[in-house]
Design a protein around this motif. Structure first.
Motif, PDB file in Angstrom:
ATOM      1  N   ILE A  78       0.872  -1.323   0.010  1.00  0.00           N
ATOM      2  CA  ILE A  78       0.074   0.042  -0.175  1.00  0.00           C
ATOM      3  C   ILE A  78       0.963   1.264  -0.008  1.00  0.00           C
ATOM      4  CG2 ILE A  78      -1.723   1.255   0.995  1.00  0.00           C
ATOM      5  CD1 ILE A  78      -2.723  -1.316   2.663  1.00  0.00           C
ATOM      6  N   VAL A  79       0.740   2.142  -0.758  1.00  0.00           N
ATOM      7  CA  VAL A  79       1.540   3.430  -0.969  1.00  0.00           C
ATOM      8  C   VAL A  79       0.516   4.612  -0.906  1.00  0.00           C
ATOM      9  CG1 VAL A  79       3.087   4.621  -2.554  1.00  0.00           C
ATOM     10  CG2 VAL A  79       3.398   2.319  -2.224  1.00  0.00           C
ATOM     11  N   PHE A  80       0.825   5.754  -0.524  1.00  0.00           N
ATOM     12  CA  PHE A  80      -0.099   6.989  -0.659  1.00  0.00           C
ATOM     13  C   PHE A  80       0.892   7.763  -1.359  1.00  0.00           C
ATOM     14  CE2 PHE A  80      -1.547   5.111   3.372  1.00  0.00           C
ATOM     15  CZ  PHE A  80      -3.039   5.225   3.120  1.00  0.00           C
ATOM     16  N   ALA A  81       0.322   8.294  -2.599  1.00  0.00           N
ATOM     17  CA  ALA A  81       0.939   9.118  -3.505  1.00  0.00           C
ATOM     18  C   ALA A  81       0.209  10.663  -3.207  1.00  0.00           C
ATOM     19  CB  ALA A  81       0.424   8.770  -5.013  1.00  0.00           C
ATOM     20  N   PRO A  89       7.073   3.249   7.502  1.00  0.00           N
ATOM     21  CA  PRO A  89       5.685   2.197   7.072  1.00  0.00           C
ATOM     22  C   PRO A  89       6.015   1.162   8.063  1.00  0.00           C
ATOM     23  CG  PRO A  89       7.637   1.800   5.594  1.00  0.00           C
ATOM     24  CD  PRO A  89       8.132   2.944   6.616  1.00  0.00           C
ATOM     25  N   TYR A  90       5.012   0.143   7.936  1.00  0.00           N
ATOM     26  CA  TYR A  90       4.987  -1.128   8.640  1.00  0.00           C
ATOM     27  C   TYR A  90       6.177  -1.780   8.440  1.00  0.00           C
ATOM     28  CZ  TYR A  90       3.018  -5.396  10.869  1.00  0.00           C
ATOM     29  OH  TYR A  90       2.756  -6.479  11.117  1.00  0.00           O
ATOM     30  N   GLU A  91       7.077  -2.377   9.255  1.00  0.00           N
ATOM     31  CA  GLU A  91       8.142  -3.032   8.862  1.00  0.00           C
ATOM     32  C   GLU A  91       9.349  -1.941   8.170  1.00  0.00           C
ATOM     33  OE1 GLU A  91       7.535  -6.879   7.273  1.00  0.00           O
ATOM     34  OE2 GLU A  91       6.415  -7.629   8.895  1.00  0.00           O
ATOM     35  N   ALA A 105       4.465   8.081   0.159  1.00  0.00           N
ATOM     36  CA  ALA A 105       4.618   7.423   1.423  1.00  0.00           C
ATOM     37  C   ALA A 105       4.132   5.918   1.433  1.00  0.00           C
ATOM     38  CB  ALA A 105       3.872   8.164   2.459  1.00  0.00           C
ATOM     39  N   VAL A 106       5.126   5.084   1.837  1.00  0.00           N
ATOM     40  CA  VAL A 106       4.796   3.613   1.828  1.00  0.00           C
ATOM     41  C   VAL A 106       4.251   3.422   3.100  1.00  0.00           C
ATOM     42  CG1 VAL A 106       5.973   1.380   1.537  1.00  0.00           C
ATOM     43  CG2 VAL A 106       6.782   3.344   0.277  1.00  0.00           C
ATOM     44  N   TYR A 136       0.328  12.550   7.239  1.00  0.00           N
ATOM     45  CA  TYR A 136       0.799  12.450   5.665  1.00  0.00           C
ATOM     46  C   TYR A 136       0.445  13.906   5.139  1.00  0.00           C
ATOM     47  CZ  TYR A 136       0.728   7.362   6.485  1.00  0.00           C
ATOM     48  OH  TYR A 136       1.110   6.173   6.977  1.00  0.00           O
ATOM     49  N   GLY A 137      -0.599  14.458   4.932  1.00  0.00           N
ATOM     50  CA  GLY A 137      -0.776  15.630   4.424  1.00  0.00           C
ATOM     51  C   GLY A 137      -1.215  15.426   2.951  1.00  0.00           C
TER      52      GLY A 137
END
Length: 632
Positions: A78-81, A89-91, A105-106, A136-137
């Motif tokens: 899952i990535v946020f653009a 991120p997680y791990e 953001a990963v 995140y913004g």
């Protein structure tokens, strides 16, 4: 469910590959082993309209749960653009070899799905409305991040997944028709990145979060470049349908890239083409079966071990015991005093007498083939240039000729090694006509449908005249009335929407047990609403009552009992005095009601009318058959 466009990849007008490979090169075979990788990229601009953002997060949630239940070995990220910040991120240690750009953001790197990952995402969804904007913004006014940088990050995630990937799919959820202005440098850079996706064999899917979405400014050209197709053949998909399919199950790899096997089609001496075959109908993926130990609920792992033991002839005790590999074993047959040993290599040598392939035998009119032949599931065939150069052009010529003359090709087909050769019929399918039929979830596109022909032993001869001799006693007006009922209750059959109630109920139980998610069982079946169906036929029911009358409820029969409460003995249905008349017995035989007589009455009939003494061990059915034999 994956989507595929009708611009098939073997049209000679824009796709002819010339290579130096020889026609007899069989080494170029695709790799079918590996895992599927799927990355969800959520546009942060959706956060400005939180309802769309929440719907996008819910789609990803359903896909995560579906992937966890169906096949947890697949990788999902899952990535946020278009974000202003990129928290860890997680791990986070999994991103040591990847440089994350500023405006991306990963949230989850490519990982196998597990309960902890899904719970982490569910906790994020609970606080997303308040904390996403803080953590995140959104980058810039309306989002000014580089679209090509996001694609580069996704490619790096696929390359550093750590597994052999059989397919890579990038899903982009957005409500913007174009990520950049048309005349900007960022716009041209994004289009150039499309060729990188096509070269890496990464499938790109855009999921619009609005119903009125315009593909023309950017995604029409971008998707055409990724699929290496013709822009004139591009057909936009319905956004609502795409969101429904993605919510229903995890997005699968494009069916054009998921072949079941590779073979050569021999058309004649020194003339052959290379082809791949696929499943004609898209199968529903069922949950995997897991065996657990009753004591500690640990998963049972099965392992096949071949042990060789030597016994003493005197004491029959095991003297020697050791383990051998499967290739080191043997099969022993005793022919008298002579033992014969057969190794697995010798058996495989006999099984692999012929290589997989297809041989053309001749042509027949399509009208000679029945419309439905329930013998074996059908397959679909497309050409492949990797085996024989020029296969696409030759395949296209054969397809056009068969379609023009309404002919089908009869071939001998051996699907894979150690299989039985079968006779098949290659029926040309017009992709434009097949795509309009929404009732069949089949591969649409120009190609050949492989129909397996039964042998003589598979065909049964049934005498339908004597099989069902019940005559319809309904009046003609009653038949017409029920035709109206059937037309009112008829519904559009769409297998991709209709779900399996058993699987859905199992899924709801698993979610309630593992993730504490309660599901409404009322809508799991996917069947039409019964109340709505009753409203449709409410006006016809009075007319049915006039024709057939009201239904009379038959009272249930109760077993007779005597004064003590025990069941009374059976009372003969036939009159004993009437059985003394031969005409009455003849009437019972003609009406096939001789079974109403008791065994004693049947014996009396044989003794009185035919002077036949039967053995005492003869049962009732044999007595009835004997009476019928003599009465004739």
């Amino acid at each position: 469910m994956a989507s595929c466009s009708t611009n098939v990849d073997w049209n000679p007008n824009f796709d002819v590959l010339i290579s130096d490979s020889e026609d007899d090169d069989d080494q170029a075979k695709p790799n079918y082993k590996g895992r599927e990788a799927l990355i969800f990229v959520v546009d942060a601009n959706l956060y400005e309209e939180y309802e769309r953002f929440s719907e996008a997060l819910d789609i990803v949630r359903k896909a995560l749960i579906s992937g966890l239940l169906v096949n947890s070995n697949d990788l999902i990220g899952i990535v946020f653009a278009n974000t202003e910040m990129n928290p860890d991120p997680y791990e986070a240690r999994s991103l040591d070899n990847i440089v994350v750009p500023q405006n991306c953001a990963v949230f989850l790197p490519l990982r196998e799905l597990s309960k902890s990952i899904v719970e982490h995402y569910l906790r994020f969804m609970e606080t997303a409305e308040q904390e996403f904007g803080v953590n995140y913004g959104i980058a810039g006014n309306g989002g000014a991040a580089d679209f090509s940088v996001m694609l580069r990050l996704s490619i790096n995630l696929f390359e550093n997944a750590g597994y052999n990937l059989v397919s890579s799919t990038l899903v982009y959820l957005t409500d913007k028709a174009t990520p950049h202005p048309v005349n900007s440098n960022l716009y041209q850079r994004a289009l150039q990145k499309a060729k990188d996706l096509e070269g890496k064999e990464i499938e790109f899917q855009v999921i619009p979060m609005i119903d009125e979405f315009d593909y023309e400014p950017f995604y029409k050209e971008f998707l055409t470049l990724v699929e290496d197709g013709n822009i004139a053949d591009f057909e936009p998909r319905n956004p609502e349908e795409l969101r429904t399919l993605l919510s229903d199950r995890k997005l699968r790899q494009n069916v054009l890239r998921r072949s079941l096997g590779h073979f050569k089609l021999s058309l004649g001496p020194d003339l052959a083409l290379s082809a791949l075959y696929y499943k004609y109908f898209k199968a529903r993926f069922m949950p995997r079966k897991v065996r657990l130990l009753r004591k500690d609920n640990s998963i049972v792992q099965q392992k096949r071990v071949i042990m060789v033991r030597k016994q003493s002839e005197e004491t029959m005790d095991i003297v020697e015991e050791h383990q051998v590999k499967q290739s080191g074993g043997w099969y022993e047959i005793n022919l008298g005093a002579m033992p014969i040993r057969i190794t697995p290599e010798q058996i495989n040598r006999v099984r692999n007498l012929h290589a997989p392939g297809m041989m053309l035998l001749g042509f027949k009119p399509i009208s000679e083939l029945p419309e439905n032949w329930y013998y074996k599931p059908q397959n679909f065939m497309y050409p492949n240039e990797k085996g024989v150069s020029g296969s696409k052009r030759l395949f296209r010529a054969l397809w056009e000729r068969c379609l023009e003359r309404n002919k089908m090709a009869i071939c001998l087909f051996m699907r894979k090694r150690k299989s039985i050769p079968r006779y098949v019929a290659l029926i040309p399918v017009d992709g434009a006509a097949a795509a309009d039929d929404t009732s069949k979830p089949l591969l649409y596109g120009d190609g050949f449908k492989i129909v397996y022909l039964p042998f003589a032993k598979h065909i049964r001869n049934i005498d339908f005249e004597n099989w069902n001799s019940m005559q319809n006693e309904s009046p003609e007006e009653g038949v017409k009335a029920f035709e109206k009922v059937v037309s009112k209750l008829r519904t559009t059959f769409q297998p991709n929407v209709l779900v399996d109630p058993t699987v859905e109920a199992l899924q709801s139980n698993i979610l309630a047990l593992a993730l504490n998610i309660k599901t409404d069982n009322a809508g799991l079946s996917g069947m039409p609403d019964a109340k709505r169906q009753d409203e449709r036929i409410a006006k016809i029911i009075p007319r049915l009552n006039e024709i057939f009358g009201d239904d009379v409820e038959v009272a249930k029969k109760r077993a007779g009992s005597d004064a003590s409460g025990a069941s009374a003995p059976k009372v003969p249905k036939a009159d004993t005095d009437s059985l003394k008349q031969l005409n009455y017995v003849q009437q019972l035989v003609n009406n096939d009601t001789l079974g109403g007589c008791t065994v004693a009455q049947l014996r009396d009939i044989l003794k009185t009318h035919f002077d036949v003494q039967v053995p005492s061990k003869m049962n009732k059915q044999d007595l009835i058959a004997r009476v019928k034999e003599l009465i004739v």
